[in-house]
Design a protein around this motif. Sequence first.
Motif, PDB file in Angstrom:
ATOM      1  N   LYS A 242       4.605 -13.865 -38.639  1.00 12.07           N
ATOM      2  CA  LYS A 242       3.631 -12.952 -39.220  1.00 12.07           C
ATOM      3  C   LYS A 242       4.290 -12.203 -40.370  1.00 12.07           C
ATOM      4  CE  LYS A 242       0.869 -12.173 -35.064  1.00 12.07           C
ATOM      5  NZ  LYS A 242       0.439 -11.194 -34.040  1.00 12.07           N
ATOM      6  N   VAL A 243       3.538 -11.947 -41.402  1.00  2.88           N
ATOM      7  CA  VAL A 243       4.087 -11.258 -42.577  1.00  2.88           C
ATOM      8  C   VAL A 243       4.729  -9.939 -42.160  1.00  2.88           C
ATOM      9  CG1 VAL A 243       3.488 -10.103 -44.737  1.00  2.88           C
ATOM     10  CG2 VAL A 243       2.509 -12.350 -44.225  1.00  2.88           C
ATOM     11  N   SER A 244       4.100  -9.229 -41.250  1.00  2.00           N
ATOM     12  CA  SER A 244       4.617  -7.918 -40.802  1.00  2.00           C
ATOM     13  C   SER A 244       6.003  -8.045 -40.162  1.00  2.00           C
ATOM     14  CB  SER A 244       3.652  -7.278 -39.803  1.00  2.00           C
ATOM     15  OG  SER A 244       3.451  -8.133 -38.687  1.00  2.00           O
ATOM     16  N   GLU A 245       6.310  -9.243 -39.603  1.00  2.00           N
ATOM     17  CA  GLU A 245       7.594  -9.440 -38.923  1.00  2.00           C
ATOM     18  C   GLU A 245       8.742  -9.711 -39.892  1.00  2.00           C
ATOM     19  OE1 GLU A 245       6.850 -12.596 -36.169  1.00  2.00           O
ATOM     20  OE2 GLU A 245       5.600 -11.357 -34.849  1.00  2.00           O
ATOM     21  N   LEU A 246       8.434  -9.835 -41.189  1.00  2.00           N
ATOM     22  CA  LEU A 246       9.481 -10.033 -42.192  1.00  2.00           C
ATOM     23  C   LEU A 246      10.258  -8.762 -42.480  1.00  2.00           C
ATOM     24  CD1 LEU A 246       7.494 -12.238 -44.749  1.00  2.00           C
ATOM     25  CD2 LEU A 246       9.423 -13.009 -43.351  1.00  2.00           C
ATOM     26  N   ALA A 247       9.744  -7.633 -42.014  1.00  2.00           N
ATOM     27  CA  ALA A 247      10.369  -6.335 -42.307  1.00  2.00           C
ATOM     28  C   ALA A 247      11.806  -6.277 -41.797  1.00  2.00           C
ATOM     29  CB  ALA A 247       9.544  -5.217 -41.681  1.00  2.00           C
ATOM     30  N   PHE A 257       7.006  -8.362 -50.326  1.00  2.00           N
ATOM     31  CA  PHE A 257       8.104  -9.330 -50.314  1.00  2.00           C
ATOM     32  C   PHE A 257       7.569 -10.759 -50.171  1.00  2.00           C
ATOM     33  CE2 PHE A 257      10.715 -12.045 -47.540  1.00  2.00           C
ATOM     34  CZ  PHE A 257      11.797 -12.260 -48.386  1.00  2.00           C
ATOM     35  N   ALA A 258       6.649 -10.954 -49.231  1.00  2.00           N
ATOM     36  CA  ALA A 258       6.108 -12.299 -48.983  1.00  2.00           C
ATOM     37  C   ALA A 258       5.394 -12.843 -50.213  1.00  2.00           C
ATOM     38  CB  ALA A 258       5.164 -12.266 -47.783  1.00  2.00           C
ATOM     39  N   GLU A 259       4.614 -11.994 -50.866  1.00  2.00           N
ATOM     40  CA  GLU A 259       3.874 -12.432 -52.055  1.00  2.00           C
ATOM     41  C   GLU A 259       4.828 -12.783 -53.195  1.00  2.00           C
ATOM     42  OE1 GLU A 259       1.074  -9.327 -52.902  1.00  2.00           O
ATOM     43  OE2 GLU A 259      -0.154  -9.767 -51.130  1.00  2.00           O
ATOM     44  N   LYS A 260       5.855 -11.963 -53.369  1.00  2.00           N
ATOM     45  CA  LYS A 260       6.834 -12.220 -54.426  1.00  2.00           C
ATOM     46  C   LYS A 260       7.629 -13.493 -54.128  1.00  2.00           C
ATOM     47  CE  LYS A 260      10.118  -9.564 -57.239  1.00  2.00           C
ATOM     48  NZ  LYS A 260      10.934  -8.332 -57.295  1.00  2.00           N
ATOM     49  N   PHE A 261       7.962 -13.698 -52.855  1.00  2.00           N
ATOM     50  CA  PHE A 261       8.688 -14.886 -52.427  1.00  2.00           C
ATOM     51  C   PHE A 261       7.877 -16.153 -52.716  1.00  2.00           C
ATOM     52  CE2 PHE A 261      10.346 -18.082 -49.604  1.00  2.00           C
ATOM     53  CZ  PHE A 261      11.666 -17.756 -49.343  1.00  2.00           C
ATOM     54  N   VAL A 262       6.604 -16.133 -52.343  1.00  2.00           N
ATOM     55  CA  VAL A 262       5.722 -17.286 -52.582  1.00  2.00           C
ATOM     56  C   VAL A 262       5.605 -17.557 -54.073  1.00  2.00           C
ATOM     57  CG1 VAL A 262       3.337 -18.131 -52.396  1.00  2.00           C
ATOM     58  CG2 VAL A 262       4.439 -17.040 -50.426  1.00  2.00           C
ATOM     59  N   ARG A 263       5.504 -16.491 -54.869  1.00  2.00           N
ATOM     60  CA  ARG A 263       5.400 -16.646 -56.321  1.00  2.00           C
ATOM     61  C   ARG A 263       6.672 -17.280 -56.889  1.00  2.00           C
ATOM     62  NH1 ARG A 263       3.999 -11.439 -57.449  1.00  2.00           N
ATOM     63  NH2 ARG A 263       1.994 -11.828 -56.475  1.00  2.00           N
TER      64      ARG A 263
END
Length: 438
Positions: A242-247, A257-263
Amino acid sequence: MTNTVSGFSKLSKEEKINWVAKEYFSNPSEAISLIKRYWNADEKLQQLHDEFIENTLTNFYLPLGVAPNFIINGKKYTIPMAIEESSVVAAASKSAKFWSTRGGFKTTVLNTEKIGQVHFIYTGDTLKLEQFFLAIKEKCIAATEGITKNMQKRGGGILDIELKNKTHLIDNYYQLHTTFETKDSMGANFINSCLEQFAKTLKEEALLNETFSEEEKNIQIVMSILSNYVPNCIVRAEVSCKVSELAEKKIENPQDFAEKFVRAVQIAEVEPFRAVTHNKGIMNGVDAVVLATGNDFRAVEAGIHAYAARNGQYSSLSHAKIENEVFSFWMEIPLALGTVGGLTSLHPLVKFCLEMLEKPNAKELMQIVAVAGLAQNFAALRSLTTTGIQEGHMKMHLNNIINQFEATIEERVLVTNFFKHNIVSHAAVVDFIENLRK
């Protein structure tokens, strides 16, 4: 200095060393001393290394490190890595620990098919060649029985032979395109032996074929060789949570972070200049494990980079997405690896590494290697999209700079302490050491 040397390979090891030292060094005795300093004290072990290649002078060392805490399909691994680049093992270890609390890595072997080709020239009627090939196909396979017998016992062997018409590329150019299953061996010698027999049978049968004209009977074999491009020997490695678990400490806003990583991954998918460096980071992990386990990293590199360009433009090997609030990061790469034969049964440290990995079969090693590559890529992208790549890399590189200046223990402590709180650059470290010594 002489331009050429005759019979070099027939000289003794001492004679080779003396020749090189006298021909190329102003201080031959110093060069000889350096060469011998890297010899193994165990004469039997040194002889083993000497015989891996021709014209051996000494051993060329690379550090062998380990990256612990990898979880692959629920199983724990400590992965061996042979590499000289300072930050690679640290980055892999960091990724392993990060994902160990988020479900670990998942892997799947999609296929294990290897490829070999007989390249030949035929000047005649294509339809007649096609009919001829169909008539001799089983003879070609039967002629290799002596070569394939042991491989077949292990569940491998020849899968298929096809005749491929390549005359649109080169006049009169055809191939026998063959697929193989080589189980736990990489299979290069096995494949090449089969191909050479196919070529022999092809020529012999052509001479006996009554439908061919004299010109058509004269098939010219150009070469018989395996291909290191194995687009049907594929392994998939992935992570997701889950995106929240990337913290974590350096990821305060996991959605951003997830959006920037995907980009960042998307940029590597469309921009070849970025894709090459992006994929080089993946190969940092892949090559290090391939080398540590006695496999051919040059073959792996060539095949993987060809795969990255399979759609007509060089592109990212890895991919990422956010879907239903879940972050996913994955990669599919071709890997032709072996855990039997070659150096795997000769090199003591290769055997050590394979035992540390609990003696994997070829499929399992494919999965371990792919995970090392994906972990390396995740670590690089995480750094690039947060603190920047140089902060961690230059801190790891600090030791190399210190060693260049042959720093004393006291100097090393002072330099290390200073750069705990200051930006590391080669110029800054040089200035600091020079000022110390004034």
